[in-house]
Design a protein around this motif. Structure first.
Motif, PDB file in Angstrom:
ATOM      1  N   ASP A 199      32.977   2.944  35.892  1.00 56.50           N
ATOM      2  CA  ASP A 199      33.144   3.447  37.265  1.00 56.50           C
ATOM      3  C   ASP A 199      34.488   2.927  37.806  1.00 56.50           C
ATOM      4  N   GLU A 200      35.173   4.218  38.297  1.00 53.36           N
ATOM      5  CA  GLU A 200      36.402   3.927  38.678  1.00 53.36           C
ATOM      6  C   GLU A 200      36.647   3.222  39.945  1.00 53.36           C
ATOM      7  N   ALA A 201      35.322   3.597  40.976  1.00 55.12           N
ATOM      8  CA  ALA A 201      35.411   3.005  42.327  1.00 55.12           C
ATOM      9  C   ALA A 201      35.201   1.305  42.087  1.00 55.12           C
ATOM     10  N   ARG A 202      34.591   0.930  40.915  1.00 57.62           N
ATOM     11  CA  ARG A 202      34.480  -0.619  40.587  1.00 57.62           C
ATOM     12  C   ARG A 202      35.643  -1.242  40.325  1.00 57.62           C
ATOM     13  N   GLY A 203      36.768  -0.604  40.019  1.00 55.98           N
ATOM     14  CA  GLY A 203      37.797  -1.106  39.186  1.00 55.98           C
ATOM     15  C   GLY A 203      37.899  -1.207  37.844  1.00 55.98           C
ATOM     16  N   ASP A 204      37.102  -0.432  37.211  1.00 58.11           N
ATOM     17  CA  ASP A 204      37.007  -0.613  35.759  1.00 58.11           C
ATOM     18  C   ASP A 204      38.159  -0.072  34.805  1.00 58.11           C
TER      19      ASP A 204
END
Length: 516
Positions: free
Chosen positions: A391-396
């Motif tokens: 999940d890019e929005a989560r900062g992964d």
């Protein structure tokens, strides 16, 4: 056939046997003899069990002297601190030693109060009670599965009329576990409850249970943050770390399994670091909703105004004053409306409880072996992203790199595996060779017996060929004097009696005749 004839035939067969067969026969006989001797020694050796352990040198010496006097076999282990005796005699020997007063290392429980001492002080009674309670608890704890030995230490405060002067009761237990044994959490909790329920005024946080290696076994029962026990060993922080590591291992296993099927075994290494939120959050949302009208009031008012005279004021009412008034011949109309409505409003309350363990961020590192042909790191990165739930929005983060792997450990493992396979093949070949030798030995025995029967049949044919029946009967009487065959009346009767007495020889003669 007597024993002498049998030995002569065996000697003759041995001389006729080739040198190679003699060597095989000797080797097989030696192996079988060694196996029989080892089995006999193993079965005749007594099975020893522990009589007493953790003994002092003096106690061990006294017990050994008594066992030698009784001529009881024993063994010493653990540098002379443990005595082993035959398993079937353990209980009898223990009872005999106890009757002779040699089991001084075994404590006494409530039997300490069987004999009373004259003039015993309160302090002595308190110490006796503490010793008896410690021994009774020790006996109970050693009954638990997996516990070999136990030692209990109790601190029982002296009672006082003032509460502030009373001490705190505590208990410490040291447990020696059996080999390869491990206490379950419910067993540790049971021991903890046993101590709390047996000692007056003892609280759970004052109970300490450890093993002989220094591991605290009941630490998980003490919850420092008040979240309640969960039945898993360790503190709250350790539990959270275990949950996090289990989640990371699950993701690593999924990625590793997938890459092994795509790139081949030992071609990729994956590591995942997860940040989890273990805070429990509760959100309450209240929404006002329109409802029906419960009451309503409507007021309407209308009218007109015909006009007035002079200007009102104080001067117009004074005597002697004359002020002309203003004349208005026009008229005014008015209308007033007042509406009131009361509604019954509804509301909806939503409560959302977020369970602990929410994923805050995932960091994944994948290293690929450069020896893989047609390696596409971008494609591998996309595959790993889908596998772990990126999940890019989560900062992964995902980092895929290619490096040269060190194959020395893998080569060593392969060599060990090959050596193990070679040993297994060697064992199979040895077993097959032993089985072949046994089959060959059986075949030799069968061949010797067959030759023996054939020679016996040929001898009977040579003896009976061209001889009348009377001479045949006479010959049988000379060879077997123990047989008393009555004189036959005729030839048919003689043949019937001979067939009855020697059916195998007659059958062999008939087989030879049929072949000819």
């Amino acid at each position: 056939m007597n024993v002498r004839d049998l030995l002569d035939r065996l000697k003759q067969r041995w001389q006729e046997t080739s040198q190679k067969r003699k060597i095989i026969f000797i080797l097989v006989s030696a192996v079988l003899l060694a196996g029989l001797v080892y089995a006999a020694i193993s079965f005749s050796r007594p099975n020893y069990a522990m009589l007493l352990g953790d003994l002092e040198p003096k106690e061990a010496g006294d017990i050994v002297a008594q066992l030698e006097a009784e001529k009881i076999p024993y063994q010493l282990t653990d540098q002379g601190t443990t005595i082993l005796v035959p398993k079937e005699q353990v209980d009898d020997i223990r009872v005999k030693l106890a009757s002779e007063g040699l089991l001084t290392g075994v404590g006494h429980g409530w039997e300490l109060f069987d004999t009373s001492k004259f003039g015993e002080t309160d302090f002595e009674q308190q110490i006796t009670y503490q010793r008896a309670l410690q021994e009774e608890l020790r006996r109970t704890i050693t009954r638990v599965e997996g516990v070999e030995q136990a030692r209990v230490h109790l601190v029982i405060p002296k009672k006082s009329v003032f509460i502030e002067d009373e001490g705190t009761a505590s208990a410490s237990v040291v447990i020696k576990l059996k080999p390869r044994a491990q206490l379950k959490p419910e067993q540790v909790k049971g021991l903890n409850d046993l101590l709390v329920g047996s000692v007056e005024g003892l609280k759970q946080e004052n109970v300490h249970i450890i093993d002989t290696e220094g591991n605290v076994l009941n630490e998980f029962l003490k919850d420092p943050v008040g979240l309640g026990g969960t039945g898993f060993p360790g503190t709250v922080v350790e539990k959270q770390q275990q949950i996090r590591r289990a989640y990371e291992k699950e993701l690593e296993s999924r990625v590793q399994t997938m890459l092994a099927k795509v790139l081949g075994p030992n071609k990729a290494v994956a590591m995942v670091t997860a940040e989890l939120d273990f805070n429990q959050q509760q959100t309450n949302t209240t929404e006002i909703m329109a409802g029906p009208v419960v009451s309503e009031r409507s007021t309407r008012e209308s009218g007109n105004d015909a006009g007035g005279g002079g200007v009102p004021g104080s001067t117009t009412q004074m005597p002697g004053q004359s002020i002309p008034g203003l004349i208005d011949t026009g008229a005014s109309n008015y209308e007033k409306t007042d509406d009131i409505r009361n509604y019954q409003h509804g509301q909806r309350v939503d409560t959302v409880v977020q369970a602990p363990g929410r994923v805050l961020r995932l960091s994944t590192s994948v290293v690929l072996d450069e020896s893989v042909k047609n390696l596409d790191r971008a494609q591998v990165e996309r595959i790993v992203a889908v596998a772990i739930g990126y999940d890019e929005a989560r900062g992964d983060q995902i980092n895929v790199s290619a490096m040269t792997f060190d194959r020395s450990q893998y080569d060593l493992d392969e060599e060990l595996a090959d050596a193990k396979a070679s040993n297994e093949q060697l064992y199979v070949m040895i077993a097959a060779g032993a089985l072949g030798i046994l089959l060959l030995l059986g075949l030799i025995i069968w061949f010797i017996r067959r030759r023996r029967k054939k020679k016996a049949a040929e001898a009977i044919i040579e003896e009976t060929a061209g001889l009348p029946v009377e001479e045949l009967a006479a010959t049988e009487e000379e060879e077997e004097p123990a047989w008393e065959i009555p004189p036959p009346r005729d030839k048919q009767k003689q043949l019937k009696d001979l067939a009855t007495e020697r059916p195998n020889d007659i059958a062999a003669v008939l087989k030879v005749w049929l072949r000819e």
